[in-house]
Every structure is written in C-alpha cells, then in structure tokens.
Design a protein around this motif. Sequence first.
Motif, PDB file in Angstrom:
ATOM      1  N   ILE A 191       0.827  -1.211   0.000  1.00  0.00           N
ATOM      2  CA  ILE A 191       0.000   0.000   0.000  1.00  0.00           C
ATOM      3  C   ILE A 191       0.863   1.263   0.000  1.00  0.00           C
ATOM      4  O   ILE A 191       0.693   2.164  -0.823  1.00  0.00           O
ATOM      5  CB  ILE A 191      -0.953   0.017   1.211  1.00  0.00           C
ATOM      6  N   PHE A 192       1.820   1.324   0.921  1.00  0.00           N
ATOM      7  CA  PHE A 192       2.616   2.551   1.008  1.00  0.00           C
ATOM      8  C   PHE A 192       3.498   2.742  -0.220  1.00  0.00           C
ATOM      9  O   PHE A 192       3.723   3.872  -0.658  1.00  0.00           O
ATOM     10  CB  PHE A 192       3.453   2.552   2.281  1.00  0.00           C
ATOM     11  N   LEU A 193       3.978   1.648  -0.788  1.00  0.00           N
ATOM     12  CA  LEU A 193       4.818   1.791  -1.972  1.00  0.00           C
ATOM     13  C   LEU A 193       4.002   2.264  -3.165  1.00  0.00           C
ATOM     14  O   LEU A 193       4.473   3.078  -3.961  1.00  0.00           O
ATOM     15  CB  LEU A 193       5.521   0.469  -2.295  1.00  0.00           C
ATOM     16  N   VAL A 194       2.761   1.779  -3.289  1.00  0.00           N
ATOM     17  CA  VAL A 194       1.915   2.242  -4.384  1.00  0.00           C
ATOM     18  C   VAL A 194       1.753   3.758  -4.302  1.00  0.00           C
ATOM     19  O   VAL A 194       1.936   4.481  -5.288  1.00  0.00           O
ATOM     20  CB  VAL A 194       0.539   1.537  -4.370  1.00  0.00           C
ATOM     21  N   VAL A 195       1.450   4.247  -3.102  1.00  0.00           N
ATOM     22  CA  VAL A 195       1.292   5.699  -2.924  1.00  0.00           C
ATOM     23  C   VAL A 195       2.571   6.420  -3.319  1.00  0.00           C
ATOM     24  O   VAL A 195       2.553   7.422  -4.039  1.00  0.00           O
ATOM     25  CB  VAL A 195       0.943   6.025  -1.449  1.00  0.00           C
ATOM     26  N   ALA A 196       3.687   5.881  -2.867  1.00  0.00           N
ATOM     27  CA  ALA A 196       4.965   6.534  -3.158  1.00  0.00           C
ATOM     28  C   ALA A 196       5.235   6.556  -4.658  1.00  0.00           C
ATOM     29  O   ALA A 196       5.655   7.578  -5.202  1.00  0.00           O
ATOM     30  CB  ALA A 196       6.096   5.808  -2.437  1.00  0.00           C
ATOM     31  N   VAL A 197       4.974   5.437  -5.324  1.00  0.00           N
ATOM     32  CA  VAL A 197       5.262   5.375  -6.749  1.00  0.00           C
ATOM     33  C   VAL A 197       4.353   6.318  -7.528  1.00  0.00           C
ATOM     34  O   VAL A 197       4.797   6.994  -8.453  1.00  0.00           O
ATOM     35  CB  VAL A 197       5.133   3.923  -7.274  1.00  0.00           C
ATOM     36  N   ILE A 198       3.091   6.390  -7.140  1.00  0.00           N
ATOM     37  CA  ILE A 198       2.190   7.330  -7.826  1.00  0.00           C
ATOM     38  C   ILE A 198       2.737   8.751  -7.701  1.00  0.00           C
ATOM     39  O   ILE A 198       2.818   9.495  -8.680  1.00  0.00           O
ATOM     40  CB  ILE A 198       0.755   7.239  -7.268  1.00  0.00           C
ATOM     41  N   GLY A 199       3.144   9.105  -6.504  1.00  0.00           N
ATOM     42  CA  GLY A 199       3.718  10.439  -6.290  1.00  0.00           C
ATOM     43  C   GLY A 199       4.885  10.702  -7.226  1.00  0.00           C
ATOM     44  O   GLY A 199       5.003  11.769  -7.822  1.00  0.00           O
ATOM     45  N   GLN A 200       5.738   9.692  -7.381  1.00  0.00           N
ATOM     46  CA  GLN A 200       6.910   9.846  -8.238  1.00  0.00           C
ATOM     47  C   GLN A 200       6.522   9.938  -9.719  1.00  0.00           C
ATOM     48  O   GLN A 200       7.049  10.766 -10.453  1.00  0.00           O
ATOM     49  CB  GLN A 200       7.851   8.657  -8.038  1.00  0.00           C
ATOM     50  N   PHE A 201       5.597   9.075 -10.135  1.00  0.00           N
ATOM     51  CA  PHE A 201       5.151   9.106 -11.527  1.00  0.00           C
ATOM     52  C   PHE A 201       4.553  10.460 -11.880  1.00  0.00           C
ATOM     53  O   PHE A 201       4.824  11.025 -12.937  1.00  0.00           O
ATOM     54  CB  PHE A 201       4.111   8.012 -11.788  1.00  0.00           C
ATOM     55  N   VAL A 202       3.728  10.952 -10.978  1.00  0.00           N
ATOM     56  CA  VAL A 202       3.105  12.254 -11.213  1.00  0.00           C
ATOM     57  C   VAL A 202       4.185  13.316 -11.382  1.00  0.00           C
ATOM     58  O   VAL A 202       4.145  14.131 -12.304  1.00  0.00           O
ATOM     59  CB  VAL A 202       2.162  12.607 -10.041  1.00  0.00           C
ATOM     60  N   GLY A 203       5.184  13.283 -10.503  1.00  0.00           N
ATOM     61  CA  GLY A 203       6.279  14.245 -10.588  1.00  0.00           C
ATOM     62  C   GLY A 203       6.997  14.153 -11.925  1.00  0.00           C
ATOM     63  O   GLY A 203       7.266  15.163 -12.571  1.00  0.00           O
ATOM     64  N   GLY A 204       7.265  12.944 -12.368  1.00  0.00           N
ATOM     65  CA  GLY A 204       7.995  12.759 -13.613  1.00  0.00           C
ATOM     66  C   GLY A 204       7.215  13.229 -14.824  1.00  0.00           C
ATOM     67  O   GLY A 204       7.740  13.941 -15.681  1.00  0.00           O
ATOM     68  N   ALA A 205       5.932  12.868 -14.865  1.00  0.00           N
ATOM     69  CA  ALA A 205       5.120  13.246 -16.013  1.00  0.00           C
ATOM     70  C   ALA A 205       4.907  14.760 -16.059  1.00  0.00           C
ATOM     71  O   ALA A 205       4.915  15.376 -17.121  1.00  0.00           O
ATOM     72  CB  ALA A 205       3.786  12.512 -15.972  1.00  0.00           C
ATOM     73  N   LYS A 206       4.747  15.350 -14.866  1.00  0.00           N
ATOM     74  CA  LYS A 206       4.586  16.809 -14.813  1.00  0.00           C
ATOM     75  C   LYS A 206       5.833  17.505 -15.321  1.00  0.00           C
ATOM     76  O   LYS A 206       5.763  18.517 -16.004  1.00  0.00           O
ATOM     77  CB  LYS A 206       4.318  17.245 -13.370  1.00  0.00           C
ATOM     78  N   LEU A 207       6.966  16.932 -14.958  1.00  0.00           N
ATOM     79  CA  LEU A 207       8.229  17.513 -15.399  1.00  0.00           C
ATOM     80  C   LEU A 207       8.316  17.489 -16.920  1.00  0.00           C
ATOM     81  O   LEU A 207       8.639  18.498 -17.556  1.00  0.00           O
ATOM     82  CB  LEU A 207       9.388  16.712 -14.793  1.00  0.00           C
ATOM     83  N   PHE A 208       7.984  16.342 -17.495  1.00  0.00           N
ATOM     84  CA  PHE A 208       7.948  16.227 -18.949  1.00  0.00           C
ATOM     85  C   PHE A 208       7.051  17.304 -19.547  1.00  0.00           C
ATOM     86  O   PHE A 208       7.390  17.963 -20.523  1.00  0.00           O
ATOM     87  CB  PHE A 208       7.366  14.858 -19.354  1.00  0.00           C
ATOM     88  N   GLN A 209       5.880  17.446 -18.938  1.00  0.00           N
ATOM     89  CA  GLN A 209       4.897  18.383 -19.450  1.00  0.00           C
ATOM     90  C   GLN A 209       5.432  19.813 -19.423  1.00  0.00           C
ATOM     91  O   GLN A 209       5.377  20.530 -20.422  1.00  0.00           O
ATOM     92  CB  GLN A 209       3.626  18.294 -18.607  1.00  0.00           C
ATOM     93  N   THR A 210       5.961  20.225 -18.283  1.00  0.00           N
ATOM     94  CA  THR A 210       6.437  21.598 -18.164  1.00  0.00           C
ATOM     95  C   THR A 210       7.578  21.882 -19.110  1.00  0.00           C
ATOM     96  O   THR A 210       7.654  22.947 -19.714  1.00  0.00           O
ATOM     97  CB  THR A 210       6.972  21.866 -16.737  1.00  0.00           C
ATOM     98  N   ILE A 211       8.493  20.935 -19.214  1.00  0.00           N
ATOM     99  CA  ILE A 211       9.699  21.213 -19.976  1.00  0.00           C
ATOM    100  C   ILE A 211       9.472  21.071 -21.471  1.00  0.00           C
ATOM    101  O   ILE A 211       9.843  21.927 -22.253  1.00  0.00           O
ATOM    102  CB  ILE A 211      10.827  20.224 -19.595  1.00  0.00           C
TER     103      ILE A 211
END
Lengths: 498, 99
Positions: free
Chosen positions: A143-163
């Motif tokens: 459970i906790f790892l799923v939450v953590a990974v979602i947080g990371q994925f969101v960060g990565g995709a947002k970064l792609f989007q902004t840049i």
Amino acid sequence: MNLSSSYLIQLWIPLGLYLLVMLYIGFYSNRVVSSANGKNFLSEYFLGNRDLGGYVLAMTLVATYVSASSFLGGPGTAYSQGLGWVLLAMTQLPTAYLTLGVLGKRFAIVSRKVNAVTIIDVIRERYDNNPLVVWLASVGAVIFLVVAVIGQFVGGAKLFQTITGLPYIWGLILFGGIVLIYTTGGGFRAVVLTDAVQGTVMFFGTIVILIAATIAGGGIPNIMQTLNTINPDLLTPYGVDNFIAVPWISSYWVLVCIGILGLPQNAIRAMAYKDSKSMHRAIIIGTIVSGVLMLGLHLTGVLARAIVTEIPQGLTTDHVMPLLAMKLFPAWFAGIFLAAPLAAIMSTVDSQLILMSSTIVKDLYLNYINPKAKDDQKRLTSISMISTAVLGLIIILASINPPSLIIWINLYAFGGLEATFFWMLILGLYWKRANASGAIASMITGIAGFVIISRIWPRPFGTHPIVLTSILGLIAFLIATYATKPPKEETIEKFWGV
Amino acid sequence: MEKKTFKEDSRYKQTNKETLSMVILLIANIIWWYVFAYGLGSRPPEKYTYIMGFPAWFFWSCIVSFVLFSVLAWVIVSVVFKDIPIDTIEDENKGEDKK
C-alpha cells in the motif's frame, strides 16, 4: 512554457538517448535473467544473485532514496526558505553509512543463513513463520509503496509536461512505460544497473549546475548579499518567519535519516552485495555521493533565488531547477541536466516496483496461495514478470488523475513504511527476545498511529508525527514481547548460531 | 537465565563493533550539526560572520560537516571494519542432526 520547436528538438536528443540507454540495460539484464534458469530464478530476478559490487551498491542505495523531491520540491522549498532548508536536507548525509553500517554485515550474514530473497523472508523466519506478521508487513509495504510510486510518476510526467510541452498523459506513458519495460524484463539487476547510471548522471548533473549557478550569480558573496536584500531570513537556519522551527527540523533526523533503516527498498540492498569489501567501498562512495547531492541540489535552489528572479505564471517553486537549467545552459545541455531529475524518479520507482512484485510473488503467492509453484521454474518466471508488469500498469493508470504536492505525498508513504518495518527489522536483528507479538503490536501501532496522528495532531510538540509514532511503536513492541513467550529456540539458533 | 545451548556465530562480535562505530559516528554528526547551526546561526543576521561568502553557521554545519564526516566514515571503515566472509560457512562438522 513556450519554447521554439528547434529548442525542443535539441532538448529531446539527450533525453531520448538517455531513455534508450535505460532500455538497453533492461534488455541486457533480461538476457542474464533468462540464462539463470535452474534453481535460482527468484534470487536472480528479485535480488540480482547477491553480487553487487561497491560502486553499484553505493549508487543504487543513494539513487533509490534520492527521489523527485530532492530535485524538484526540495530545491523549490530551499528557493523560498533559504539556507535553513539546506540544513534540513543535510540530515540525510548519514544515510549510506547508517544503512550499510547498522544493517550491514549482520543483515547480509543472516539473510544468507536463512536463504532469504526478500526482506519479508528474513522477517518471516525470524518471527517463527507467523502469518499475521507476514501479511501485515506485505500489505503495509504494498500500500505505502503504491502511494509513493504514484507520487513519483506524477512528478515525472509533470516535469515532462512543463519542460517539453508533451501532454501529461503522454509523458506518463512514455517514461512510466520505459521504467516498466526494463524493470519487468530485467528484474533487480536491471534496477541496480540503471540506478548506477542514473546515480552517476545525478552526481555530475548536480556538480555542474551548482558551479554554473555560482558563476551566474556572480560568486557566493555576491549571491548572499542579494539574498540579504531580498530577505535576511533567507540566511538564517530558521527560514522565512521561523518556518523551519527547531523541533520540526530535528524530527528529520528520525524521518529521513535514522528511519531510512526501516525502508524495505533500502534495507534489501544491505543483503544484495557480494562481499565485505564491496560494502566497505559503498559506505565511503555512498556518503560522498549523498553529501554532494543533498548539499549541491538544495544549495543550488537557494542560489537560484538570486538568478531566477521570477517564477513564470502557471509554474510553482517546484520548477525552479528546470527553469534554472534552461536559463543557464544551451538546449542540448539542459536536456542532459533534465535527465537528472528523471533519473532520480526512475531509480526510485524501479526499486519500489520490483520490491512490490517480490512481496506479492515471493512472500504472499508462494508462501500462502500456491506453494507448489516453487518447483516450476517456467511458471515462476512468467508469474514474476506478469506481476511486475500488471502492478506497474495499475500504478500508471492511477497516476492519470494525479494528486498534487509531490513532496508531502512522498513523505507520508515514507513515514508509513518506516513505521511498519523499523522496529521489526532492527530489534529482530539485534535482540534475541523480540518475538512475533511484539512485531505485530509495533506494526499496528505504527501504521495506525502514523495515520491518526498525522490527521488529528499534525505537529505533536512541534515535531513531525513520525517521532511520536516511533516512540509508540517501540513501547508497543516491548510490552507485547514481554507479555508473551520468547521466540522458538530453533529460530534463535538459526539466526545467532554458527 | 538464558542458557546458551549453541555456539554463537563468532562473526557477530565484529559486526556488533562495526554497528556501534557507525552509531557513534551518527551521534557525533548530529551534535556537530546542532552546535554549529544554532550556536552560530541564532544571532540576528546582521551580526553574522562570513566564511568564503557563506554565513559561518552554514559553512561549519553544512559544508565542513559533509567533508569531515565523509573523511571520518572512511577512517572508521578502514580501521574498525574487517574483511570477514559473509557467506554461510559450509561447515561439514555441523552435521544435519547430531544425536
């Protein structure tokens, strides 16, 4: 951000090359995994056959816990709060020497004695095969790892989007997909080898941007002068308007330093190295690398305050580092630097993904659901790979509609994992009397305590909830252990005997 | 109370020593961090002294501590840590079950 298309193409070349290297490592590792038919598929796929050398061990350890928040959220907060936030980040300096020094050889020796492939294997053996211990730990971890990974994925995709202007969903599919492919195909070996490359990219990226920012700001004395004019609070250890109070910052010694010992994705690395020498080397390399990253990245965030004077509309302080990179470097070089936060994200996510998969396949499926599958190597291979792939797909789908504030989501999952594993691992390893009831009591108190305290009493006595949670977890462990029988003699002999 | 019916793994003496040395290093690290950050940093900013452009508290608690504790980690690893085997010793006189 509105960028010309020729700029974007230049930016994409190094990014694209970088992603291709990751894929190549995945394919290479897949060949190693495939040739490991015979008895040790599980050990190869989930633990890389315990043959990490010093450099790879150091890099994978550091890269696993250095995540999006160290490249985006952390320096962003340093941008608004000044040097005090660098002080906070420096609580992470001991991570490498502490993880390897304390879990260290004891953990490596014990895991070999009981032939463990996962953390939970060790825990299961140590706590007399108690199913409740295994289920709580496994479910908590997933459970906790799923939450953590979602947080990371969101960060990565947002970064792609902004840049790059690539729509969020495509960024998610592209970079989530690549992580998924190399992790699924190559297992733990692909994870640590890509970590080594990613860690190296982060290390040099950090040094380059720190130097470039210092020069662009006209030297350190000059920049400090500018910060002093903006707001003298930026130069203090307390942040702006005492934002970083002493009890709060002190909690970080528990949350991101000592507590790291309880993170299964870090602890697993303490059982994956080849020999004593590798571990000794990794302590030294890991300490230097984590110091450079923590100090360099957060200090750069502070320096950026004097260089990036305004955050464009629609962006937040989370984008300070990408903005800085694009301001300081030509496009092709900014592309290399932008690979660094992506590297941070990928190297965190891949480790968590393979760990979840090992928990589900090795700790739950093979132990409780279908023990017979152990003997069928072909079936084992497909089950392991399918479970990695399906888990990853579910997480990518869940990341499509993303929650915000990367840093806080990540810290929440972080604390939850620590609350689950910390006492169970440390006391199990160093205290003969520790038994299953203690482990269960501390897990329940830890998980429930952390969630409840975070919600109703977010700053007990000015500290982070993890501090109180840890104390309660320890008390629960001690009471439950002393109230019940000691562990079986055979267990103690297995762990402590020759 | 606890009678040892088995021989404890002799390597654990060494691993305990190593663990203890790292815990001591951590405690020293925390103390250093506190003393310099708040010893020098709690005065008002206009009274700060500067070293290489950085406020003195920052220089000592963040930059020097990084260099110092990396070096100390290296020293401790070379002095205290021993190159012991971590693989399970395939001991033939252990026997499956001794009657």
